[in-house]
Design an enzyme around this catalytic site. Structure first.
Site, PDB file in Angstrom:
ATOM      1  N   ARG A  27     -31.935  25.049  -4.614  1.00  0.00           N
ATOM      2  CA  ARG A  27     -30.494  25.388  -5.154  1.00  0.00           C
ATOM      3  C   ARG A  27     -30.222  26.828  -5.250  1.00  0.00           C
ATOM      4  O   ARG A  27     -29.199  27.152  -5.628  1.00  0.00           O
ATOM      5  CB  ARG A  27     -30.716  24.738  -6.630  1.00  0.00           C
ATOM      6  CG  ARG A  27     -31.074  23.371  -6.981  1.00  0.00           C
ATOM      7  CD  ARG A  27     -30.893  23.271  -8.505  1.00  0.00           C
ATOM      8  NE  ARG A  27     -29.504  23.359  -9.119  1.00  0.00           N
ATOM      9  CZ  ARG A  27     -28.629  22.675  -9.104  1.00  0.00           C
ATOM     10  NH1 ARG A  27     -28.805  21.422  -8.743  1.00  0.00           N
ATOM     11  NH2 ARG A  27     -27.663  22.790  -9.753  1.00  0.00           N
ATOM     12  N   GLU A 488     -20.323  17.949  12.889  1.00  0.00           N
ATOM     13  CA  GLU A 488     -21.626  17.899  12.226  1.00  0.00           C
ATOM     14  C   GLU A 488     -22.575  18.694  12.923  1.00  0.00           C
ATOM     15  O   GLU A 488     -23.445  19.525  12.368  1.00  0.00           O
ATOM     16  CB  GLU A 488     -21.818  16.646  11.772  1.00  0.00           C
ATOM     17  CG  GLU A 488     -23.072  16.203  11.085  1.00  0.00           C
ATOM     18  CD  GLU A 488     -23.228  16.922   9.554  1.00  0.00           C
ATOM     19  OE1 GLU A 488     -24.430  17.099   9.030  1.00  0.00           O
ATOM     20  OE2 GLU A 488     -22.263  17.532   9.047  1.00  0.00           O
ATOM     21  N   LYS A 492     -24.817  21.876  11.716  1.00  0.00           N
ATOM     22  CA  LYS A 492     -26.340  21.929  11.608  1.00  0.00           C
ATOM     23  C   LYS A 492     -26.831  23.251  12.156  1.00  0.00           C
ATOM     24  O   LYS A 492     -27.549  23.778  11.555  1.00  0.00           O
ATOM     25  CB  LYS A 492     -26.655  20.534  11.972  1.00  0.00           C
ATOM     26  CG  LYS A 492     -26.609  19.585  11.123  1.00  0.00           C
ATOM     27  CD  LYS A 492     -27.402  19.650  10.008  1.00  0.00           C
ATOM     28  CE  LYS A 492     -26.889  18.927   8.908  1.00  0.00           C
ATOM     29  NZ  LYS A 492     -25.625  19.471   8.354  1.00  0.00           N
ATOM     30  N   LYS A 610     -28.400  24.375  -1.983  1.00  0.00           N
ATOM     31  CA  LYS A 610     -28.083  22.524  -1.792  1.00  0.00           C
ATOM     32  C   LYS A 610     -26.835  22.108  -2.538  1.00  0.00           C
ATOM     33  O   LYS A 610     -26.225  21.360  -2.222  1.00  0.00           O
ATOM     34  CB  LYS A 610     -29.400  21.939  -1.996  1.00  0.00           C
ATOM     35  CG  LYS A 610     -29.248  20.523  -1.830  1.00  0.00           C
ATOM     36  CD  LYS A 610     -29.322  20.266  -0.096  1.00  0.00           C
ATOM     37  CE  LYS A 610     -29.264  18.809   0.085  1.00  0.00           C
ATOM     38  NZ  LYS A 610     -29.198  18.495   1.693  1.00  0.00           N
TER      39      LYS A 610
END
Length: 615
Positions: A27, A488, A492, A610
């Site tokens: 987090r 995507e 990444k 995250k």
């Protein structure tokens, strides 16, 4: 986006808080801190860096005694990452200590007012402003901490999850939330406080999740007391039994959570359609859809809102819904949707996608849609999350905990849920015969085994990664269903290796990006047999004629592309609509291996977190 941990009970708080912070580093991880009360004083240690850095500092500087404490791992908003700006923060008197996740938007005006009243500030944070506001209210109004927190929070604008305690009352912690998640674990005369349940899962499986606008006083020997922040109304906690298990949040022998989660995708996809996909009966059962079927079938359009990887899953869903169910779809960045005064009607269905179920922009889009009468359907991974509670109906992805910041199994399970939804609507609208529908369901059932097969290319992908680990740019190309997969794949690579990468529709290459192609440019092309294959082959020829380095994702047995490409990675054959579930696998592995070879922190890439619970 920060991680909050607290403990009060009969155990030593330090090891519980430190382990909890390690589990919450996804987090935020640019600084960390801990505060413990040893019966006499509050002992505080904090530092720029990881939780491991905090452990070394705390053991060298403070007493680790105490059965009450709070800890924090930070993703910086106000103030650069340094020791001073790290949490926890004292009030000026040293009597109060706080940790905070979120943003206090009107902190500057509050700070100026408190400065005029003689308060001194040592950090650049909005959090230090908040703890001193609470102290000022407590002194001025002559109230206890819980009431002071309530009064102060009614004066602030923004989002928060907080935990605060008072040196003079070491048997209680006050917590509150608005827009940021907070869970309370309930043990035997002990309580655990955290941003999610992972820090306390080995101690208790009973938890209360605060609703937006609620606060609680957690006191030893007493039941939890919940109140509404705005009007002080009593709230009644619902104790949930957690389904999480400890093994799911450990690495299980893998070097990184990301690699573990890539390899978990066959099981995660199967868990996502388990109980919903009944191929032998020719049925798809989704309670949230079945109970609201008319809203979907009568919708003028579907609006999909999401951010990041979830937005890419929404783009795949756009192809699926329009192709299979013939329903118009618009896909929006939630962060833009909420601010552009969109036209929303009661005949619209809004689908909100989020791994965490706590994404601030997506939650704001949900509220806007509901205010305008739209039906809102949520797709998320975390049971009991804010999106699960705010939406009219929804479906969980059942991916299991995703700890790596770069999302992998969330993407494929989101696509799985959305595919099931589109197919169900298509069947209800008569787009499929019974026999064809059963064939499609059977093919979906086979996807987990095909993903397993795609994962077998890992050794080859590792070899390819070695060749391109020092590249400075990448281009990703795809068509149709696989255009979002190209986006995507590029995301990444950017996220975890810090290599600049862009995804494009293959047909758009000649409208600009082709100018970038030379012998130094790796180009990843998704060229499966199903869907515009010949057009993609033409694009590959255009790249080759300009000496670009071609990494092609192809269907097993392909020979035409193999003759043109520098590297070929095969995946099993599938229908075009299901191919994104397979083509994304080698792109995830390519990013992973390149990042590892470059010495990057794969699970905790710089500047990212995250769960994005702030704007």
């Amino acid at each position: 986006m920060c991680g909050i941990v607290g403990y009060i009970g009969q155990r030593d708080a330090y090891p519980i808080i430190m382990k909890g912070l390690q589990r919450l580093e996804y987090r935020g991880y640019d600084s960390a801190g801990i505060a413990l009360f040893d019966g006499t004083d509050i002992n505080l240690a904090k530092t720029k860096g990881k939780v491991a850095d905090l452990g070394g500092k705390a053991q060298g500087e403070i007493s680790l005694e105490g059965r009450i404490g709070i800890g924090h791992t930070r993703w910086a908003t106000h103030g650069v990452p340094n020791d001073v700006n790290s949490h926890p923060h004292y009030s000026n008197s040293g009597e109060l200590v706080i940790i905070h996740n979120g943003i206090i938007e009107n902190y500057d005006s509050i700070r100026k007012e408190l400065t005029n009243r003689g308060y001194l500030f040592h950090s650049d944070t909005d959090t230090e402003v908040l703890v001193n506001l609470i102290e000022e209210v407590k002194k001025k109004e002559g109230v206890k901490l819980g009431k002071a927190v309530q009064i102060a929070l009614n004066q602030v604008v923004g989002a928060y999850a907080i935990a605060i305690f008072d040196r003079s009352k070491p048997d209680e912690i006050v917590v509150a939330r608005l827009g940021s998640p907070l869970a309370i674990g309930i043990g035997d005369d002990e309580f655990f406080i955290a941003s999610d349940a992972s820090p306390f899962i080995e101690f208790t499986n009973n938890a209360v999740y605060l609703e937006d606008g609620e606060m609680a006083i957690v006191r030893l020997g007493k039941e939890i007391r919940l109140r509404k922040i705005q009007d002080d109304a009593i709230a009644y906690p619902t104790v949930l039994e957690l389904q999480l298990n400890l093994e799911e949040i450990e690495k299980g022998g893998y070097d990184h959570f990301m690699l573990k989660e890539i390899y978990e995708q066959p099981r995660a996809i199967k868990d996502t359609f388990r109980g919903r996909l009944l191929a032998d009966q020719g049925l798809i059962r989704m309670a949230g859809v079945d109970q609201n079927l008319e809203r979907f079938l009568n919708a003028n359009r579907i609006i999909i809102v999401a951010c990041g990887t979830s937005w890419h899953a929404g783009l795949v869903a756009e192809y699926i819904f329009e192709d299979l169910a013939r329903i118009p779809v618009e896909v929006e960045y939630a962060s833009e949707f909420r601010y552009r005064n969109p036209v929303i009607t009661e005949n619209d269905v809004l689908i909100a996608i989020s791994q965490s179920g706590e994404t601030a922009d997506t939650l704001a889009a949900i509220k806007l849609a509901k205010e305008n009468g739209a039906f809102v359907f949520g797709v998320c991974n975390v049971v009991g999350s804010s999106i699960a509670r705010e939406t009219d109906a929804g479906a969980y992805t059942h991916a299991g905990p995703e700890i790596g910041v770069a999302s992998t199994k969330a993407f494929t399970t989101q696509i799985t849920v959305l595919t099931l939804l589109a197919l169900k609507l298509a069947k209800e609208k008569g787009a499929y015969s019974e026999s064809h529908f059963r064939e499609v369901l059977t093919e979906i059932e086979a996807i987990p085994d095909k993903v397993e097969k795609a994962l077998e290319s890992n050794p080859l992908i590792e070899i390819i990664s070695e060749v391109y680990k020092d590249a400075t740019n990448f281009l990703y190309l795809g068509r149709g269903y696989n255009f979002p997969v190209a986006l995507e794949g590029a995301l990444k690579l950017k996220e975890i290796s810090y290599i600049h990468a862009e995804g494009y529709p293959a047909a758009e290459m000649k409208h600009g990006p082709i100018a970038l192609i030379d012998e130094q440019m790796p180009v990843v092309v998704i060229a499966t047999k199903k869907g515009h294959y010949e057009k993609v082959v033409s694009n590959i020829q255009e790249i080759k004629s300009r000496k670009g380095k071609i990494i092609a994702i192809v269907t097993e047995g392909d020979t035409q592309v193999r003759e043109l490409a520098d590297h070929v990675i095969e995946i099993p054959e599938s229908s075009e609509s299901l191919s994104p579930l397979l083509t994304t696998i080698p792109l995830q592995l390519l990013s992973y291996h390149i990042a590892v070879m470059r010495g990057c922190n794969v699970d905790q890439p710089r500047n990212l977190a995250k769960s994005v619970t702030v704007e």
